[in-house]
Design an enzyme around this catalytic site. Sequence first.
Site, short mmCIF file in Angstrom:
data_model
loop_
_atom_site.label_atom_id
_atom_site.label_comp_id
_atom_site.label_asym_id
_atom_site.label_seq_id
_atom_site.Cartn_x
_atom_site.Cartn_y
_atom_site.Cartn_z
N HIS A 12 0.82 -1.22 0.00
CA HIS A 12 0.00 0.00 0.00
C HIS A 12 0.86 1.27 0.00
O HIS A 12 0.44 2.30 0.53
CB HIS A 12 -0.96 -0.02 1.19
CG HIS A 12 -0.26 -0.03 2.53
ND1 HIS A 12 -0.64 -0.83 3.58
CD2 HIS A 12 0.81 0.65 3.00
CE1 HIS A 12 0.15 -0.63 4.61
NE2 HIS A 12 1.05 0.28 4.28
N HIS A 59 -1.19 4.72 10.03
CA HIS A 59 0.14 5.35 10.09
C HIS A 59 0.04 6.77 10.63
O HIS A 59 0.72 7.68 10.15
CB HIS A 59 0.77 5.39 8.70
CG HIS A 59 0.87 4.06 8.03
ND1 HIS A 59 -0.22 3.39 7.54
CD2 HIS A 59 1.94 3.27 7.76
CE1 HIS A 59 0.18 2.23 7.00
NE2 HIS A 59 1.48 2.15 7.12
N HIS A 193 10.81 -3.52 3.88
CA HIS A 193 11.24 -2.13 3.72
C HIS A 193 11.62 -1.52 5.06
O HIS A 193 11.16 -1.97 6.11
CB HIS A 193 10.20 -1.27 3.01
CG HIS A 193 8.89 -1.04 3.73
ND1 HIS A 193 8.03 -2.05 4.10
CD2 HIS A 193 8.28 0.11 4.12
CE1 HIS A 193 6.96 -1.53 4.67
NE2 HIS A 193 7.08 -0.21 4.70
N GLU A 240 4.67 -4.94 8.63
CA GLU A 240 3.31 -4.87 8.06
C GLU A 240 2.84 -6.22 7.52
O GLU A 240 1.64 -6.45 7.37
CB GLU A 240 3.28 -3.83 6.93
CG GLU A 240 3.35 -2.40 7.46
CD GLU A 240 3.46 -1.36 6.35
OE1 GLU A 240 3.20 -0.19 6.63
OE2 GLU A 240 3.81 -1.70 5.21
#
Lengths: 287, 117
Positions: A12, A59, A193, A240
Amino acid sequence: MATIVGSVMTSHVPAIGGAIAKGRQADPYWKPFFDGYPPVHSWLGRVKPDVAVVFFQDHGLNFFLDKLPTFAVGAAAEYPNADEGWGIPTLKTVRGQPDLSWHIIEGLVADEFDITSCQEMKIDHALSLPLALLWPGGGEWPVRVVPITINHVQHPLPSPKRCHKLGESVGRAIRSWKSDARVLVMGTGGLSHQLDGERAGFINKSFDMLCMDALVNDPLKLTRYSAMDIVREAGAQGTEVMAWMAARAAMPGPVRKVHSNYHIPISNTAAGLLVLENEETALSKAA
Amino acid sequence: MSAGPRDYGIPGTPIFDGTKAQKGYALNAMCYSFNSADNRAAFKADEDAYCRKFGLSAEQRAAIASRNVKQLLDAGGNIYYLAKFAGIFGLDVQDVGAQQTGMTKDAFKAMLVEAGR
């Protein structure tokens, strides 16, 4: 009872919102990423979900550090997207399915999950962009949603094992919901990431491959990692993937991989996509 | 409990835990406010006054003035809230990554592409 038609797990990355707004899907940078989605569109056209139960992370749009739930379930009639401060366009409001939300909340609490219920919730790019990737056409979103957030902003994070159990409980609740609805389960985020620290830009293709394989064939394998193991292997924000684990655990029994895609990099991230169907569903469709 | 940051044994990887969350609360609260365009404009119009309103510590105020990501993280900043601060200046996560790794943005982007090979 409601039917789970399958599961879609997708990255996303916020930059996707900018690429969609500017129509850059065919640019060389973006093409290998966006080319992953037409097979999902065809599959969605076949399985026709009415509702999507979405595991994702907030977030810093809906929740701040003043009150930060480990797991929260949206129970609203609608969920607006809003300005997140980093310049991506605000997307359409999503309609909720409060009846299923409360059924899931009851199931989770009965299973001893001390969740937070939210009758007001803004949804950030982690929910809006996956919807935009799955249903790129205009008009209202064709599904109602039940958003379920997993804390990934502040440690301690829940363990992969706990996220798996969360998914199992949600899956049971969906399948015991008195409705003829067709439910899609989604998990968003990842894959590897890292945004912060001297290791920023860390990507781990071999661990991502391991996760994408385990999510199809051996989801319990991932429950043996701790949250900190995932940070080490997938990067600080690679945790995530726990939303993918929850989505996978909501699927009953063995699954079949319908489609997958993987591309490095989108922004700082290894972008993944995985579509799963229950073997049962696949068989009954063939019969 | 010691007051210093805990070592989680993952090199180059800050872990935003309770210690950081306490230390960074005011800084992160300010950055969270940048979800609003009006607040971003107010910060740009009078940075000092805006920082005072949130009660930043001297270390946090200096980190904001420095625009340096490492300093902001050390002052208790959380990367997701800091990204909203970076957004005010039109910086993306690759600018942020390049700065922290001491690379040019092009070199940072090349490193990401290389990870896919």
